[in-house]
Motif scaffolding. Structure first.
Motif, PDB file in Angstrom:
ATOM      1  N   PHE A  68       0.811  -1.044  -0.151  1.00  0.00           N
ATOM      2  CA  PHE A  68       0.049  -0.034  -0.049  1.00  0.00           C
ATOM      3  C   PHE A  68       0.749   1.083   0.068  1.00  0.00           C
ATOM      4  CE2 PHE A  68      -1.893   3.551   2.391  1.00  0.00           C
ATOM      5  CZ  PHE A  68      -2.895   3.783   1.720  1.00  0.00           C
ATOM      6  N   ARG A  69       1.931   1.385   0.904  1.00  0.00           N
ATOM      7  CA  ARG A  69       2.719   2.517   0.925  1.00  0.00           C
ATOM      8  C   ARG A  69       3.437   2.775  -0.445  1.00  0.00           C
ATOM      9  NH1 ARG A  69       5.950   0.883   6.578  1.00  0.00           N
ATOM     10  NH2 ARG A  69       4.340   1.886   7.991  1.00  0.00           N
ATOM     11  N   ALA A  72       0.927   4.125  -2.655  1.00  0.00           N
ATOM     12  CA  ALA A  72       0.983   5.596  -2.214  1.00  0.00           C
ATOM     13  C   ALA A  72       1.771   6.589  -2.716  1.00  0.00           C
ATOM     14  CB  ALA A  72       0.600   5.661  -0.574  1.00  0.00           C
ATOM     15  N   GLY A  75       0.883   7.734  -5.909  1.00  0.00           N
ATOM     16  CA  GLY A  75       0.042   9.122  -5.590  1.00  0.00           C
ATOM     17  C   GLY A  75       0.484  10.583  -5.258  1.00  0.00           C
ATOM     18  N   ILE A  76       1.746  10.431  -4.397  1.00  0.00           N
ATOM     19  CA  ILE A  76       2.337  11.556  -3.977  1.00  0.00           C
ATOM     20  C   ILE A  76       3.287  12.077  -5.165  1.00  0.00           C
ATOM     21  CG2 ILE A  76       3.768  12.461  -2.203  1.00  0.00           C
ATOM     22  CD1 ILE A  76       2.652   9.965  -0.480  1.00  0.00           C
TER      23      ILE A  76
END
Length: 189
Positions: A68-69, A72, A75-76
């Motif tokens: 998940f990280r 993410a 996305g960042i």
């Protein structure tokens, strides 16, 4: 702020984070600390889960969290690219850069440290690149080392700010604080 400058900031923070973690991991025994001031210590611990040592249930919790990280991060990265492209406020670009750098720094630990280092223990210092990693890919532990026991009770127990953190955690926190403090300036519409 240009995308190049933003990525330079991200890169510098990741380097500082990883150098400090590598040094602590290869020079401190797990649980070892050095008191710099009465209110500041370098204190080596490892975090197996999320923030403040929380863990996801089940055997695959760490893999799910790391995966998940990683998602993410993309996305960042898009948020940073879009902010620069749309000539967003410099504070927003700096804040997103800090969050990206911190997230990437901790992901490096999760993805690679289980393979790079052997086990840290209370009696021995970990060795790097021995071929005897302590865990599989995606299941590494995050190295934490900054401890600010600012306020203690009469028994010597820390009652204010007992978190132990690293450069990556600090970068994420500063980025989020910037977003909160300058919210109206950053997000005008």
């Amino acid at each position: 702020m240009s995308l190049k400058k933003a990525y330079i900031l991200v890169f510098i923070i990741i380097i500082i984070d990883q150098v400090s973690k590598f040094y602590i991991k290869t020079h401190f025994k797990l649980g070892e600390f050095v008191e710099v001031f009465p209110w500041f210590q370098i204190y080596f611990i490892e975090n197996e889960g999320m923030a403040w040592g929380m863990k996801l249930p089940g055997n695959y919790g760490k893999i799910a969290l790391t995966s998940f990280r990683i998602l993410a991060i993309f996305g960042i990265m898009y948020w940073l690219w879009d902010s620069v492209k749309n000539k967003a406020n410099t504070i927003l670009i700096v804040a997103v850069s800090l969050i990206l750098a911190g997230a990437a720094g901790n992901i490096i630990d999760c993805v690679f440290y289980g393979r790079i280092f052997d086990t840290s223990a209370y009696g021995t210092v970990a060795q790097a690149f021995t071929g005897q990693g302590y865990g599989p890919w995606l299941e590494g532990k995050v190295v934490d080392m900054f401890y600010f026991p600012i306020l203690k009770n009469s028994a010597g127990e820390t009652i204010f700010f007992n978190a132990i953190f690293n450069v990556a955690d600090a970068a994420i926190s500063v980025g989020v604080i910037l977003l909160i403090i300058f919210n109206k300036k950053i997000f005008k519409s």
